[in-house]
Scaffold this active site. Sequence first.
Site, PDB file in Angstrom:
ATOM      1  N   GLN A  94       0.804  -1.207   0.000  1.00 33.97           N
ATOM      2  CA  GLN A  94       0.000   0.000   0.000  1.00 33.97           C
ATOM      3  C   GLN A  94       0.844   1.267   0.000  1.00 33.97           C
ATOM      4  OE1 GLN A  94      -2.667  -0.398   3.366  1.00 33.97           O
ATOM      5  NE2 GLN A  94      -3.518  -2.318   2.610  1.00 33.97           N
ATOM      6  N   HIS A 158      -1.090   0.182   5.560  1.00 30.95           N
ATOM      7  CA  HIS A 158      -1.654   1.157   6.493  1.00 30.95           C
ATOM      8  C   HIS A 158      -0.738   2.366   6.699  1.00 30.95           C
ATOM      9  CE1 HIS A 158      -4.450  -2.086   8.496  1.00 30.95           C
ATOM     10  NE2 HIS A 158      -4.519  -2.065   7.173  1.00 30.95           N
ATOM     11  N   TYR A 262     -10.238   7.862  18.965  1.00 31.40           N
ATOM     12  CA  TYR A 262     -11.270   7.252  18.128  1.00 31.40           C
ATOM     13  C   TYR A 262     -11.348   5.739  18.287  1.00 31.40           C
ATOM     14  CZ  TYR A 262     -12.185  11.852  16.451  1.00 31.40           C
ATOM     15  OH  TYR A 262     -12.555  13.173  16.415  1.00 31.40           O
ATOM     16  N   TYR A 273     -10.397 -10.436   9.533  1.00 34.24           N
ATOM     17  CA  TYR A 273     -10.718 -10.872   8.176  1.00 34.24           C
ATOM     18  C   TYR A 273     -11.165 -12.331   8.122  1.00 34.24           C
ATOM     19  CZ  TYR A 273      -8.830  -6.468   6.516  1.00 34.24           C
ATOM     20  OH  TYR A 273      -8.618  -5.130   6.294  1.00 34.24           O
TER      21      TYR A 273
END
Length: 378
Positions: A94, A158, A262, A273
């Site tokens: 990523q 990430h 958060y 997953y």
Amino acid sequence: MKKYFYTSLVFGIFGFSSFQANAQPKQPMPVAASADKYELELVAEGIQIPWGMAWLNEQDLLVTDRAGKLRMIRNGKLLKQAIKGVPKVHAEGQGGLLDIELDPNFKDNGWIYFSYSGYEGDEEGYNTSIMRAKLKDMQLTDTQLLFDGAPNTTTTKHYGSRIEFDKDGYLYFSIGDRGERDVHPQSLEYDAGKIHRINSDGSIPKSNPFVNQQNARNSIYSYGHRNPQGMAMHPKTGQIWSHEHGPRGGDEINIIKSGANYGWPEITHGVNYIGTKITDETSREGMEQPDWVWVPSIAPSGMEFVNSEKYPQWQGHALVGAMKFAHLVLVKLDGNKVTSHSKLFEGAGRVRSISTHPNGDLYLGIDGMGVYRVVSKS
């Protein structure tokens, strides 16, 4: 705020299980009533993963290709020559060349900001870095490294990472948890799993929430994030909104507050997953609840508030790319409250980035396909 959910059966690798996380049952995401009024017009091919876009002026659009190249679309055509001077990026998984944003005073100072997975730092590996530069004759000049995420890690997922300025000129950017959820997001000693705020020159605002806290990274603005890949400033309130990838289920939209936690991974509306639980908790005192949750995940990327009269049905609302389901999502708002969602351009592809032309036209960067303009059907 009240939570809203899009729920259905969640399918796993080894079968399926029902997962609602205290959600109110809803029908699958509807097609937007305005979907038949607009279509996508191809502008340029040749950019494999158009991670970020920024308009220099009415003719020139900068587009980051995650593979590590910065490209220019001029008058609707992709220039063959890539822009030189881009720093070395770790383009794997990523990672790569990520978001791009102009300084609010770009016309006067010429600064361009971008994020990337960089090799800077003493540790082996890579992390999210923020750099600014100027552009002259297809070459980046005056490059300045503003931020180097720490610690480095050899994981390739990430990174975040979106960039956004607010009305006061502060620069916000996101860093994902770098795949180490049990270490990074809840600790203020690490940069990962956070949204950061710095001044445009890289210095730290004195009003940052943890600037005087011992052992805390003083650029941190909020924490407990998984992997935020969308960020935008609300054009009326000036608040920074963000969305982030959950695990399997639990993608979130959040209004970012100074010093707020958060919750990831202590609270979540998603599961692993393979279908196993991460936690039994979806809420906890002292932790923020999301303003919207998607279950199942839509894999959100890119975020743009519509402030253009060219799209009257969407004006005042937000758009988010749904990479998993290959469409665009219209997120309806009532002030600061998300009230509903619906889909646009079914089958369009993995919408990675969204940008608004100075004339109000909306542009989409779609993985493997290129850059498109949203036009009214004649």
